[in-house]
Design a protein around this motif. Structure first.
Motif, PDB file in Angstrom:
ATOM      1  N   GLY A  36       0.775  -1.228   0.000  1.00 42.10           N
ATOM      2  CA  GLY A  36       0.000   0.000   0.000  1.00 42.10           C
ATOM      3  C   GLY A  36       0.808   1.281   0.000  1.00 42.10           C
ATOM      4  O   GLY A  36       0.251   2.375  -0.020  1.00 42.10           O
ATOM      5  N   GLU A  37       2.132   1.202   0.035  1.00 46.20           N
ATOM      6  CA  GLU A  37       2.978   2.400   0.078  1.00 46.20           C
ATOM      7  C   GLU A  37       3.947   2.495  -1.090  1.00 46.20           C
ATOM      8  O   GLU A  37       4.596   3.509  -1.258  1.00 46.20           O
ATOM      9  N   GLY A  38       4.105   1.449  -1.851  1.00 46.53           N
ATOM     10  CA  GLY A  38       5.037   1.475  -2.969  1.00 46.53           C
ATOM     11  C   GLY A  38       6.453   1.095  -2.559  1.00 46.53           C
ATOM     12  O   GLY A  38       6.683   0.479  -1.529  1.00 46.53           O
ATOM     13  N   MET A  39       7.396   1.504  -3.394  1.00 46.07           N
ATOM     14  CA  MET A  39       8.809   1.168  -3.184  1.00 46.07           C
ATOM     15  C   MET A  39       9.458   2.131  -2.204  1.00 46.07           C
ATOM     16  O   MET A  39       9.098   3.306  -2.138  1.00 46.07           O
ATOM     17  N   ALA A  40      10.438   1.602  -1.486  1.00 44.91           N
ATOM     18  CA  ALA A  40      11.176   2.411  -0.519  1.00 44.91           C
ATOM     19  C   ALA A  40      12.605   1.885  -0.447  1.00 44.91           C
ATOM     20  O   ALA A  40      12.919   0.817  -0.960  1.00 44.91           O
ATOM     21  N   VAL A  41      13.460   2.674   0.182  1.00 48.52           N
ATOM     22  CA  VAL A  41      14.833   2.258   0.455  1.00 48.52           C
ATOM     23  C   VAL A  41      14.975   2.135   1.962  1.00 48.52           C
ATOM     24  O   VAL A  41      14.628   3.053   2.716  1.00 48.52           O
ATOM     25  N   LEU A  42      15.471   0.995   2.395  1.00 52.66           N
ATOM     26  CA  LEU A  42      15.707   0.721   3.807  1.00 52.66           C
ATOM     27  C   LEU A  42      17.201   0.711   4.047  1.00 52.66           C
ATOM     28  O   LEU A  42      17.940  -0.020   3.385  1.00 52.66           O
ATOM     29  N   ARG A  43      17.663   1.537   4.975  1.00 49.30           N
ATOM     30  CA  ARG A  43      19.080   1.541   5.350  1.00 49.30           C
ATOM     31  C   ARG A  43      19.204   0.923   6.739  1.00 49.30           C
ATOM     32  O   ARG A  43      18.507   1.325   7.671  1.00 49.30           O
ATOM     33  N   VAL A  44      20.097  -0.046   6.846  1.00 49.29           N
ATOM     34  CA  VAL A  44      20.357  -0.720   8.112  1.00 49.29           C
ATOM     35  C   VAL A  44      21.832  -0.533   8.442  1.00 49.29           C
ATOM     36  O   VAL A  44      22.695  -1.045   7.728  1.00 49.29           O
ATOM     37  N   ASP A  45      22.121   0.228   9.489  1.00 50.69           N
ATOM     38  CA  ASP A  45      23.514   0.440   9.888  1.00 50.69           C
ATOM     39  C   ASP A  45      24.122  -0.869  10.371  1.00 50.69           C
ATOM     40  O   ASP A  45      23.469  -1.663  11.039  1.00 50.69           O
ATOM     41  N   PRO A  78      14.784  12.471  -1.159  1.00 50.55           N
ATOM     42  CA  PRO A  78      13.620  11.596  -1.064  1.00 50.55           C
ATOM     43  C   PRO A  78      12.947  11.758   0.296  1.00 50.55           C
ATOM     44  O   PRO A  78      13.603  12.063   1.289  1.00 50.55           O
ATOM     45  N   ALA A  79      11.646  11.572   0.309  1.00 48.33           N
ATOM     46  CA  ALA A  79      10.889  11.741   1.557  1.00 48.33           C
ATOM     47  C   ALA A  79      11.254  10.664   2.575  1.00 48.33           C
ATOM     48  O   ALA A  79      11.357   9.495   2.226  1.00 48.33           O
ATOM     49  N   PRO A  80      11.434  11.061   3.834  1.00 46.19           N
ATOM     50  CA  PRO A  80      11.657  10.052   4.876  1.00 46.19           C
ATOM     51  C   PRO A  80      10.317   9.424   5.250  1.00 46.19           C
ATOM     52  O   PRO A  80       9.299  10.105   5.309  1.00 46.19           O
ATOM     53  N   ALA A  82      10.258   6.605   7.807  1.00 47.34           N
ATOM     54  CA  ALA A  82      10.370   6.184   9.205  1.00 47.34           C
ATOM     55  C   ALA A  82      11.848   6.091   9.561  1.00 47.34           C
ATOM     56  O   ALA A  82      12.702   5.943   8.687  1.00 47.34           O
ATOM     57  N   ALA A  83      12.113   6.174  10.853  1.00 46.45           N
ATOM     58  CA  ALA A  83      13.498   6.034  11.328  1.00 46.45           C
ATOM     59  C   ALA A  83      13.497   5.526  12.756  1.00 46.45           C
ATOM     60  O   ALA A  83      12.581   5.795  13.526  1.00 46.45           O
ATOM     61  N   ASP A  84      14.531   4.784  13.066  1.00 44.70           N
ATOM     62  CA  ASP A  84      14.819   4.370  14.439  1.00 44.70           C
ATOM     63  C   ASP A  84      16.329   4.513  14.606  1.00 44.70           C
ATOM     64  O   ASP A  84      17.084   3.564  14.419  1.00 44.70           O
ATOM     65  N   PRO A  85      16.782   5.753  14.897  1.00 43.27           N
ATOM     66  CA  PRO A  85      18.231   5.996  14.976  1.00 43.27           C
ATOM     67  C   PRO A  85      18.935   5.117  16.004  1.00 43.27           C
ATOM     68  O   PRO A  85      20.081   4.739  15.799  1.00 43.27           O
ATOM     69  N   GLY A  86      18.266   4.775  17.085  1.00 43.20           N
ATOM     70  CA  GLY A  86      18.880   3.927  18.100  1.00 43.20           C
ATOM     71  C   GLY A  86      19.239   2.551  17.579  1.00 43.20           C
ATOM     72  O   GLY A  86      20.190   1.930  18.043  1.00 43.20           O
ATOM     73  N   ARG A  87      18.477   2.085  16.614  1.00 42.26           N
ATOM     74  CA  ARG A  87      18.756   0.782  16.007  1.00 42.26           C
ATOM     75  C   ARG A  87      19.465   0.926  14.666  1.00 42.26           C
ATOM     76  O   ARG A  87      19.749  -0.059  13.993  1.00 42.26           O
ATOM     77  N   GLY A  88      19.718   2.155  14.235  1.00 44.01           N
ATOM     78  CA  GLY A  88      20.414   2.388  12.969  1.00 44.01           C
ATOM     79  C   GLY A  88      19.557   2.096  11.758  1.00 44.01           C
ATOM     80  O   GLY A  88      20.046   1.582  10.762  1.00 44.01           O
ATOM     81  N   LEU A  89      18.260   2.441  11.830  1.00 45.85           N
ATOM     82  CA  LEU A  89      17.336   2.168  10.729  1.00 45.85           C
ATOM     83  C   LEU A  89      16.806   3.464  10.136  1.00 45.85           C
ATOM     84  O   LEU A  89      16.467   4.393  10.870  1.00 45.85           O
ATOM     85  N   LEU A  90      16.730   3.512   8.815  1.00 41.22           N
ATOM     86  CA  LEU A  90      16.150   4.652   8.109  1.00 41.22           C
ATOM     87  C   LEU A  90      15.389   4.113   6.909  1.00 41.22           C
ATOM     88  O   LEU A  90      15.912   3.308   6.144  1.00 41.22           O
ATOM     89  N   LEU A  91      14.146   4.559   6.751  1.00 38.36           N
ATOM     90  CA  LEU A  91      13.310   4.167   5.627  1.00 38.36           C
ATOM     91  C   LEU A  91      12.920   5.433   4.884  1.00 38.36           C
ATOM     92  O   LEU A  91      12.418   6.382   5.484  1.00 38.36           O
ATOM     93  N   ARG A  92      13.191   5.462   3.578  1.00 39.19           N
ATOM     94  CA  ARG A  92      12.872   6.650   2.789  1.00 39.19           C
ATOM     95  C   ARG A  92      12.242   6.218   1.479  1.00 39.19           C
ATOM     96  O   ARG A  92      12.352   5.065   1.066  1.00 39.19           O
ATOM     97  N   ALA A  93      11.583   7.159   0.829  1.00 39.57           N
ATOM     98  CA  ALA A  93      10.938   6.872  -0.438  1.00 39.57           C
ATOM     99  C   ALA A  93      11.977   6.490  -1.492  1.00 39.57           C
ATOM    100  O   ALA A  93      13.102   6.988  -1.483  1.00 39.57           O
ATOM    101  N   TRP A  94      11.579   5.592  -2.392  1.00 41.91           N
ATOM    102  CA  TRP A  94      12.431   5.163  -3.499  1.00 41.91           C
ATOM    103  C   TRP A  94      12.398   6.207  -4.607  1.00 41.91           C
ATOM    104  O   TRP A  94      11.330   6.688  -4.974  1.00 41.91           O
ATOM    105  N   VAL A  95      13.547   6.561  -5.110  1.00 35.91           N
ATOM    106  CA  VAL A  95      13.650   7.475  -6.256  1.00 35.91           C
ATOM    107  C   VAL A  95      14.358   6.702  -7.368  1.00 35.91           C
ATOM    108  O   VAL A  95      15.525   6.345  -7.216  1.00 35.91           O
ATOM    109  N   PRO A  96      13.650   6.415  -8.467  1.00 37.66           N
ATOM    110  CA  PRO A  96      14.288   5.646  -9.540  1.00 37.66           C
ATOM    111  C   PRO A  96      15.368   6.462 -10.246  1.00 37.66           C
ATOM    112  O   PRO A  96      15.332   7.681 -10.247  1.00 37.66           O
ATOM    113  N   GLY A  97      16.319   5.751 -10.820  1.00 36.47           N
ATOM    114  CA  GLY A  97      17.383   6.407 -11.570  1.00 36.47           C
ATOM    115  C   GLY A  97      18.744   6.033 -11.033  1.00 36.47           C
ATOM    116  O   GLY A  97      18.870   5.380 -10.003  1.00 36.47           O
TER     117      GLY A  97
END
Length: 112
Positions: A36-45, A78-80, A82-97
C-alpha cells in the motif's frame, strides 16, 4: 538484521523480496516493496545496537531523518518514511534512476 525484521521494528511490513542495493562499511541499503505504500529504500547500519559503526563515526541518523523531511518538499531529497536511529534504521521513499556511485567520477582537475 534482515530487512523484514527491520521493517517490523519500524511498524511496516515487507511485500515480496527485498533487493540489496549496497553493502558498505557503514550500512546496507535495500530496495523494498511496502504493501500500500510502494517502493522504498531501507538503510540498516552495521554494528550491534546501541553503537553502530555510523554512530561511532559521529553520523547522526536522527538529524539525517529531520533533514530529509525538510529537503523532500522542495525536491532536493527523497521523503523520509520512518526512522529508528537507536537501532540504525532509516526508511525513505524510493527514487528511480542512477545513483552517484553508478556514474563515472570526474578527475580532480575536471571537478575543480
Amino acid at each position: 538484521m534482515t530487512p523484514a525484521h527491520a521493517l517490523e521494528l519500524l511498524g511496516r511490513r515487507l511485500r515480496g523480496r527485498p533487493v540489496l542495493l549496497r553493502d558498505g562499511p557503514l550500512a546496507m541499503s535495500w530496495r523494498v516493496q511496502l504493501p500500500g505504500e510502494g517502493m522504498a529504500v531501507l538503510r540498516v547500519d552495521h554494528g550491534a545496537a546501541p553503537l553502530s559503526r555510523a554512530t561511532a563515526l559521529g553520523l547522526d541518523r536522527a538529524l539525517e531523518y529531520r533533514l530529509l523531511g525538510q529537503l523532500a518538499p522542495v525536491g532536493l531529497a527523497p521523503a523520509p518514511l520512518a526512522a529508528d536511529p537507536g537501532r540504525g534504521l532509516l526508511l525513505r521513499a524510493w527514487v528511480p534512476g542512477p545513483t552517484w556511485d553508478e556514474r563515472p567520477l570526474p578527475s580532480l582537475e575536471h571537478a575543480a
